[in-house]
Design an enzyme around this catalytic site. Structure first.
Site: not given
Length: 368
Positions: A38, A136, A264, A313
């Site tokens: 998965k 779950r 930043y 990013m």
């Protein structure tokens, strides 16, 4: 492999084979092996990984969602594929691609049975999941009688397996809880098999379960993280080989003066003359902001360099003041030389989150 010229994820299929054979060596001869692929095979490449595992002889595959199983079928996977968390909207396509759903609640069971009846399909393979403590998905022990009443004398479904999921097989402090889960699964599965007069595959062990609770192998085991090179314990990590190496390069080098800032929000302030390097990888590629501000290191020419400032990013900046480097040099973010487990710990997370988060825009390359 040749030196990286851009950000790439190198995937070593020989290491995958090593891990598969190591895990199988822990099993009894008749125990089946289910490979969990998965989430793009834990952030690598589900198609290539599954094809290699099919070649190696895995008995089953598991994915989380129907879309993942469809992609495997289109890639050439012919072995059975268990869908662990099917959604009702995808059940028709699940049938079309001969995927095998987990029946984890009365809602999904009733909807799937109704669909099979409308299509006049009998004996469709399904897997029944029981909740033994993870809380779950799965039928609870109190649901067993009602479940059996639904399943008795019905030809619509073929029950291929009964299974559950252990919560803490890697934690020695939780051994009592783990054994309680195994005992509950044993009780439920005996009741179901006796009542329905069936002999399904039974499975409960994950990777750490394979390594720590070998007596509970039943008929099949499931492995995800172990196939990709992580055993959740140092003694097993030493036996396994990480299959993926995340690499990038130095794009530009800057010579900083005292009080210069980087990135930043001026999150890094140089306290002396320093040298920084900018790398073409960022949080859009899976290296989140939690790895910035000096918490995490990368490997440059065999030496550790801290990530400085905020992760951007598409870029991160590192301090290479004491590391002879030039633009174009290769940088390793994780792999056999720098464990994803150790890298993840610096940001208070786990290897699973780091490796599965690598963006699909990062090019995958393979060695075999």
């Amino acid at each position: 492999m040749p030196k990286a010229l851009e950000t790439v994820l190198e995937i070593d299929l020989k290491s995958l084979e090593h891990n598969y054979r190591f895990l199988r060596s822990k099993l009894n001869p008749g125990t089946k092996f289910l490979s969990v692929v998965k989430a793009f095979a834990y952030g690598s490449d589900a198609d290539q990984i599954a094809l290699k595992l099919q070649e190696l002889g895995t008995d089953y595959f598991a994915v989380a969602y129907v879309k993942e199983g469809v992609a495997l079928r289109k890639a050439g996977i012919t072995k059975p594929i268990l869908v662990l968390h099917p959604q009702p909207v995808n059940l028709e396509i699940l049938i079309e691609f001969q995927l095998e759903p987990s029946m984890y609640s009365f809602g999904i069971l009733n909807q799937f049975t109704a669909l099979l009846n409308r299509k006049e399909i009998n004996r469709y393979p399904v897997h029944i999941k029981f909740n033994t403590g993870l809380n779950r998905l799965g039928f609870a022990e109190k649901d067993v009688e009602s479940l059996l009443e639904l399943l008795e004398n019905k030809d619509t479904l073929k029950i291929v397996s009964l299974f559950s999921h252990l919560a803490a097989t890697e934690d020695p402090k939780e051994e009592a809880f783990t054994r309680k889960q195994i005992a509950k699964f044993e009780k439920i599965s005996v009741e179901v098999t006796n009542r329905l007069k069936i002999q399904p595959i039974r499975h409960i062990l994950n990777t750490s379960g394979i390594l720590n609770y070998q007596e509970a192998q039943y008929d099949m085991v499931r492995s995800g993280i172990g196939l990709y090179g992580y055993g959740n314990e140092a003694r097993y990590d030493a036996e396994l080989k990480p299959i993926a190496t995340l690499k990038t390069i130095i794009s530009q080098i800057h010579h900083l003066s005292p009080s210069d800032t980087v990135g930043y929000n001026r999150a890094y302030v140089s306290r002396s003359s320093r040298v920084s390097a900018t790398l073409p990888i960022g949080h859009a590629d899976g290296i989140g902001r939690q790895y910035g501000k000096g918490k995490t290191f990368v490997l440059v020419n065999g030496k550790m360099a801290p990530i400085i400032g905020n992760v951007c990013m598409d870029m991160i900046m590192i301090d290479i003041t004491d590391i002879p480097s030039k633009e174009g040099d290769e940088v390793i973010l994780y792999g056999p030389e720098l464990s994803a487990h150790e890298v993840a710990k610096t940001a208070n997370t786990i290897s699973y989150e780091l490796i599965t988060g690598i963006s699909q825009r990062v090019r995958r390359i393979y060695s075999s």
